[in-house]
Design an enzyme around this catalytic site. Structure first.
Site, PDB file in Angstrom:
ATOM      1  N   ARG A 123     -26.712   9.164 -10.876  1.00  0.00           N
ATOM      2  CA  ARG A 123     -27.600   8.087 -10.446  1.00  0.00           C
ATOM      3  C   ARG A 123     -29.062   8.506 -10.487  1.00  0.00           C
ATOM      4  NH1 ARG A 123     -30.436   6.180  -6.190  1.00  0.00           N
ATOM      5  NH2 ARG A 123     -30.348   3.936  -5.788  1.00  0.00           N
ATOM      6  N   ARG A 201     -16.775  11.570  -2.383  1.00  0.00           N
ATOM      7  CA  ARG A 201     -17.498  11.650  -3.650  1.00  0.00           C
ATOM      8  C   ARG A 201     -18.069  13.055  -3.834  1.00  0.00           C
ATOM      9  NH1 ARG A 201     -19.162   5.837  -4.354  1.00  0.00           N
ATOM     10  NH2 ARG A 201     -19.868   6.571  -6.381  1.00  0.00           N
ATOM     11  N   ASP A 323     -28.095  -5.690  -5.491  1.00  0.00           N
ATOM     12  CA  ASP A 323     -27.223  -5.573  -4.323  1.00  0.00           C
ATOM     13  C   ASP A 323     -27.714  -6.395  -3.143  1.00  0.00           C
ATOM     14  OD1 ASP A 323     -25.385  -3.955  -5.532  1.00  0.00           O
ATOM     15  OD2 ASP A 323     -26.112  -2.086  -4.661  1.00  0.00           O
TER      16      ASP A 323
END
Length: 472
Positions: A123, A201, A323
């Site tokens: 990211r 993660r 989002d």
């Protein structure tokens, strides 16, 4: 009522800076905010961006932007942004899906998300790649600025920051799942609800290399292609993948949400908790988990927000994108992509409507994209349930049920070309209240999940396409 349509620059066009006369404030400098700033700048709007963090980039592991989102990015800086993105991204040829014991059930292409069609990478790396171009354009940015106060009138909208009033023609809220702008647009607080799941993660570079490390030597490493493997068990699934041409590892483990953790990307996790989840599974999975550096393992609560009743404020000058408007769970693989689609669309809507019709631009943007994003949100929930609540009898008959959706209506969409083609039709629907059927959603009677995406011409730029579905 007639619409005054301003002549546009076209899908590939770039207007003279500031030529539209429209000033836009953008809240948030993530994928949606950066893309909105660049696209608005390209269409001649003056742009000012506010970001609450001290720097751009941040943490996070693997993120994908599929072809429908990379098409606008491909054009930035005469292809230079695309070149940099391609260098830092992963190259996944196939997605291999197994049961918890390691038996492979299905292998399907990853085209649309990988080299030559899309971006899958870390990211922060991808965000910085985009931000470099943002900086090159000289777009005004205010860091460490947490915007919480909004206002609008019939003729303007803006924010109040540290007592200073910033006024513009429109405000674009790209401030993520915790959007302050959402409260202003809806007129009430919008609380998320738990999805019932969380995700462990991790992303790291092991020592020694993947081929030499006993914990990872079993992973197939074909040439220059990265590997992505999904293992599905009862109410759980884990994805293990190599990154950056087989130099590192990322893994995620979707599991029932049993802990009272905050909604955060950086909540520390305990390795022993992750290992308990995969106890009795293919033992090679645990071996990969065990070499994860403790400071690179996080537990991320997956929350869900129902599709909002609207993305646009009452006077039509504040809009939510990304989002902030339509949060996606990870199995959708479309969160950042749809934010970029939003960004490209809103810039064109403002260009075509012009300074005198800003509310029409924002409402037309919502009209064109609301159903598309809603279907994508729900499809992510479907995929998660297929992977954690698997109907094994159905899968034995048709393993394709497990496939990551890659339908043409989704991946083969060009948001910029569509915005120019569709503006007048959608805007007339806003003005007259007549019904409107978008063309960027599955055809009626089609299978919205069908894995039918094939496009060999991406490198040549946008292509004309019709919404294609596979009849049931």
């Amino acid at each position: 009522m007639a619409i005054a349509v301003t002549a546009g620059t076209g899908a590939d066009g770039i207007a003279t800076p500031g030529s539209s006369g429209i000033t836009v404030l953008i809240i948030g400098c993530g994928f949606g905010g950066i893309a909105a700033a660049i696209e608005c700048y390209h269409k001649g709007h003056k742009v000012v961006v506010f970001e609450k963090n001290l720097e751009i980039g941040g943490l996070g592991d693997t993120l994908g932007i599929s072809q429908n989102g990379t098409l606008p990015i491909y054009k930035w800086d005469n292809g230079k942004v695309q070149q940099k993105a391609a260098e830092i991204c992963c190259n996944y040829a196939t997605h291999k899906i197994h049961n918890s014991q390691g038996e492979m059930l299905l292998s399907h292409p990853m085209k649309g998300y990988s080299a030559g069609s899309g971006y899958t990478g870390r990211r922060g790396d991808l965000l910085l790649c985009m931000f470099e171009y943002f900086q090159k354009l000289g777009i005004e940015l205010h860091l460490n600025t947490n915007v919480k106060e909004f206002f609008e009138t019939d003729s303007s909208a803006g924010v109040i920051v540290n007592g200073q009033r910033w006024e513009a023609d429109a405000v674009i809220c790209a401030d993520g799942v915790h959007s302050a702008g959402r409260h202003f647009v809806l007129g009430k607080e919008d609380l998320p609800r738990p999805s019932g799941y969380a995700i462990y993660r991790a992303w790291f570079v092991p020592e020694p290399s993947l081929r030499e490390n006993p914990a990872t030597s079993w992973i197939p490493l074909p040439g220059d292609e990265d590997t992505v493997m999904n293992f599905i068990g009862s109410n759980v699934h884990t994805l293990i993948a190599t990154v950056k041409r087989n130099t590192g590892i990322t893994w995620v483990l979707t599991h029932p949400d049993e802990y009272d953790i905050e909604e955060s990307w950086t909540h520390p996790a305990k390795l022993e908790d992750a290992l308990k989840v995969v106890e009795g599974w293919d033992p090679r999975i645990a071996e990969v988990y065990k070499i994860t550096p403790p400071d690179q393992l996080f537990d991320h609560k997956i929350i869900y927000r129902d599709p909002l009743p609207t993305w646009v404020s009452s006077k039509g000058r504040v809009i939510l994108i990304g989002d902030a408007a339509h949060s996606y769970i990870p199995t959708s693989a479309q969160g950042a992509t749809q934010a970029v689609e939003d960004a490209a669309t809103i810039a064109i809507m403002l260009e075509l409507a012009g300074k005198s019709q800003v509310p029409l631009a924002l409402r037309t943007m919502e009209k064109m994209r609301y159903e598309r994003c809603k279907i994508g949100q729900l499809m992510g929930l479907e995929t998660r349930d297929i992977w954690v609540k698997t109907d094994w009898d159905a899968v034995r008959k048709d393993p394709q049920l497990l496939a990551q959706p890659r339908p043409n209506w989704l991946l083969n969409h060009d948001p910029q070309a569509y915005a120019y083609e569709e503006f007048e039709t959608a805007a007339n629907s806003v003005l007259t209240g007549c019904s409107y059927t978008p063309r960027n959603i599955p055809c009626e009677g089609s299978n919205h999940r069908a894995t039918d995406f094939e496009d060999e011409r991406w490198a040549n730029g946008p292509k004309d396409s019709q919404d294609i579905g596979v009849k049931l």
